[in-house]
Design an enzyme around this catalytic site. Sequence first.
Site, PDB file in Angstrom:
ATOM      1  N   LYS A   1     -12.451   1.630   5.108  1.00  0.00           N
ATOM      2  CA  LYS A   1     -11.355   3.304   5.053  1.00  0.00           C
ATOM      3  C   LYS A   1     -12.502   4.639   4.081  1.00  0.00           C
ATOM      4  O   LYS A   1     -13.373   4.217   4.088  1.00  0.00           O
ATOM      5  CB  LYS A   1     -10.327   2.701   3.810  1.00  0.00           C
ATOM      6  N   SER A   2     -11.678   5.772   4.938  1.00  0.00           N
ATOM      7  CA  SER A   2     -11.959   6.697   5.017  1.00  0.00           C
ATOM      8  C   SER A   2     -11.145   8.311   4.886  1.00  0.00           C
ATOM      9  O   SER A   2     -10.314   7.634   5.654  1.00  0.00           O
ATOM     10  CB  SER A   2     -13.524   8.079   5.222  1.00  0.00           C
TER      11      SER A   2
ATOM     12  N   ASN B   1     -18.080   5.729  10.937  1.00  0.00           N
ATOM     13  CA  ASN B   1     -17.901   4.700  11.567  1.00  0.00           C
ATOM     14  C   ASN B   1     -17.029   4.290  11.975  1.00  0.00           C
ATOM     15  O   ASN B   1     -17.916   2.486  12.602  1.00  0.00           O
ATOM     16  CB  ASN B   1     -16.656   4.239  10.576  1.00  0.00           C
TER      17      ASN B   1
ATOM     18  N   TYR C   1       0.438  -1.657  -0.241  1.00  0.00           N
ATOM     19  CA  TYR C   1       0.310  -0.016  -0.417  1.00  0.00           C
ATOM     20  C   TYR C   1       0.590   1.154   0.001  1.00  0.00           C
ATOM     21  O   TYR C   1       0.063   2.417  -0.059  1.00  0.00           O
ATOM     22  CB  TYR C   1      -1.045   0.239   1.398  1.00  0.00           C
TER      23      TYR C   1
ATOM     24  N   LEU D   1     -17.146  -1.826   2.821  1.00  0.00           N
ATOM     25  CA  LEU D   1     -18.315  -1.358   2.514  1.00  0.00           C
ATOM     26  C   LEU D   1     -17.959  -1.568   1.667  1.00  0.00           C
ATOM     27  O   LEU D   1     -19.014  -0.579   0.425  1.00  0.00           O
ATOM     28  CB  LEU D   1     -18.266   0.256   3.029  1.00  0.00           C
TER      29      LEU D   1
ATOM     30  N   ARG E   1     -17.088  11.397   8.642  1.00  0.00           N
ATOM     31  CA  ARG E   1     -17.502   9.419   7.916  1.00  0.00           C
ATOM     32  C   ARG E   1     -16.320   9.052   8.756  1.00  0.00           C
ATOM     33  O   ARG E   1     -16.516   7.748   9.499  1.00  0.00           O
ATOM     34  CB  ARG E   1     -16.642   9.506   6.340  1.00  0.00           C
TER      35      ARG E   1
HETATM   36  P1  NAD Z   1     -14.634   0.321   2.257  1.00  0.00           P
HETATM   37  O1  NAD Z   1     -15.244  -1.250   1.750  1.00  0.00           O
HETATM   38  O2  NAD Z   1     -13.390   0.724   3.619  1.00  0.00           O
HETATM   39  O3  NAD Z   1     -14.894   1.128   1.455  1.00  0.00           O
HETATM   40  C1  NAD Z   1     -14.129   2.376   1.216  1.00  0.00           C
HETATM   41  C2  NAD Z   1     -14.786   3.731   0.915  1.00  0.00           C
HETATM   42  O4  NAD Z   1     -16.575   4.037   1.636  1.00  0.00           O
HETATM   43  C3  NAD Z   1     -14.091   5.065   0.781  1.00  0.00           C
HETATM   44  O5  NAD Z   1     -13.371   4.958  -0.126  1.00  0.00           O
HETATM   45  C4  NAD Z   1     -15.741   5.699  -0.169  1.00  0.00           C
HETATM   46  O6  NAD Z   1     -16.493   6.149  -1.130  1.00  0.00           O
HETATM   47  C5  NAD Z   1     -17.113   4.972   0.977  1.00  0.00           C
HETATM   48  N1  NAD Z   1     -17.328   5.615   2.630  1.00  0.00           N
HETATM   49  C6  NAD Z   1     -16.285   4.831   3.491  1.00  0.00           C
HETATM   50  N2  NAD Z   1     -16.928   5.216   5.129  1.00  0.00           N
HETATM   51  C7  NAD Z   1     -17.992   6.213   4.789  1.00  0.00           C
HETATM   52  C8  NAD Z   1     -18.972   7.294   5.049  1.00  0.00           C
HETATM   53  N3  NAD Z   1     -19.013   7.006   5.712  1.00  0.00           N
HETATM   54  N4  NAD Z   1     -19.959   7.157   4.184  1.00  0.00           N
HETATM   55  C9  NAD Z   1     -19.890   7.259   2.922  1.00  0.00           C
HETATM   56  N5  NAD Z   1     -18.836   6.341   2.069  1.00  0.00           N
HETATM   57  C10 NAD Z   1     -18.301   6.078   2.918  1.00  0.00           C
HETATM   58  O7  NAD Z   1     -13.413  -0.791   1.154  1.00  0.00           O
HETATM   59  P2  NAD Z   1     -11.897  -0.243   0.878  1.00  0.00           P
HETATM   60  O8  NAD Z   1     -10.904   0.519   2.061  1.00  0.00           O
HETATM   61  O9  NAD Z   1     -11.567  -1.174  -0.505  1.00  0.00           O
HETATM   62  O10 NAD Z   1     -11.271  -0.783   2.660  1.00  0.00           O
HETATM   63  C11 NAD Z   1     -11.343  -1.030   3.588  1.00  0.00           C
HETATM   64  C12 NAD Z   1      -9.140  -1.344   4.154  1.00  0.00           C
HETATM   65  O11 NAD Z   1      -9.754  -2.622   3.463  1.00  0.00           O
HETATM   66  C13 NAD Z   1      -8.511  -1.382   3.063  1.00  0.00           C
HETATM   67  O12 NAD Z   1      -8.287   0.115   3.519  1.00  0.00           O
HETATM   68  C14 NAD Z   1      -7.437  -2.323   3.122  1.00  0.00           C
HETATM   69  O13 NAD Z   1      -6.355  -2.021   4.511  1.00  0.00           O
HETATM   70  C15 NAD Z   1      -8.518  -3.252   3.623  1.00  0.00           C
HETATM   71  N6  NAD Z   1      -8.157  -4.526   2.719  1.00  0.00           N
HETATM   72  C16 NAD Z   1      -7.736  -5.362   2.046  1.00  0.00           C
HETATM   73  C17 NAD Z   1      -7.750  -5.981   0.942  1.00  0.00           C
HETATM   74  C18 NAD Z   1      -6.921  -7.742   1.117  1.00  0.00           C
HETATM   75  O14 NAD Z   1      -6.325  -7.450   0.025  1.00  0.00           O
HETATM   76  N7  NAD Z   1      -6.715  -7.790   2.235  1.00  0.00           N
HETATM   77  C19 NAD Z   1      -8.033  -5.400   0.195  1.00  0.00           C
HETATM   78  C20 NAD Z   1      -8.764  -4.398  -0.594  1.00  0.00           C
HETATM   79  C21 NAD Z   1      -9.155  -3.357   0.867  1.00  0.00           C
END
Ligand code: NAD
Length: 293
Positions: free
Chosen positions: A247-248, A257, A65, A207, A253
Amino acid sequence: MKEMIEAMIPDIALNNGKTIPQLGFGTLSVQPDRQDTAANAAIAARIIGDALQIGYRHLDTAQQYGTERGVGEAIAASGLRRDAVFVTTKLANANHRPDDVRRSFDETLEELGLEQVDLFLMHWPLPTLYDGAYGSTWRAMTELLADGRLRSAGVSNFQPDHLDRIIDATGVVPVVNQIEVHPEFSNTAAVEASRRHGIAVEAWSPLGQGKVLGNPAIVRIAADRGKSPAQIILRWHIQHEHIVFPKSTHLKRMQENFRLFDFELSVDDMATALDKGEAGRIGPNPDTFDWMP
Ligand code: NAD
């Protein structure tokens, strides 16, 4: 105040006697790109610092990352005790050879500026690369537990047969399996296989990267409960005993969360049919994923 914050977030017991806070903060894409630069680290550290200020005490990062440096800088600047923050990082796809596991773990500690990592995950099994030798990658990771610089080892994106294979080969059961799970993709086979082995389930992209927020049933439950769709989805995970780290980069947000523990979804809410099976998967399929950054 600190005790209050730490008491709000439940701990999940791991199969090695340690615990992990059920709610954390995801750091993928909190900076403009994956480059490991001082400018990116400063951006990531500011956002992660906000998360620590809100009360998040579990950070999810990865070698690929580019956010390990920002995580370390945020922890250092927070003034928190080291043992108050749970830090997970992950082995990059380019580092599966045992020598690279050891070398890259040293570099990870350096990047984080820490003497110890709480949890180190194999990011992807990569069954079509390295002659399918993820068993030897896992063995090298578990050897890192011996000298105290690593507290727990786990995996990510492991399908049921991948779990069977590393456990048969080494006798060491991962503490977690971090897999894609959200209401439209319940990933049942991988969840059930993990639980059968006593492995805690971490739901990545809880999410659905924002794509599940508009699901009409989620929107209706949110309106009924006076909560946001994000809170409904994250609470759904909490009641399924998934570990989550949304993540945000937006303070409001991030605060929203974090507020998941003053309400509950009903049995009917939880039973609402939302799973689309394989069609609900957003990320890559671990059986074929072979991305090399
Ligand atoms: P997520 O499902 O957490 O969604 C993030 C997105 O949702 C944000 O960019 C924003 O657009 C929206 N969001 C967040 N909070 C909100 C709110 N309160 N209201 C409205 N919209 C909102 O997606 P992510 O970042 O892909 O996943 C979270 C974490 O999971 C990553 O940061 C990472 O640490 C991990 N991850 C791991 C893998 C893996 O292969 N192990 C893959 C993807 C992600």
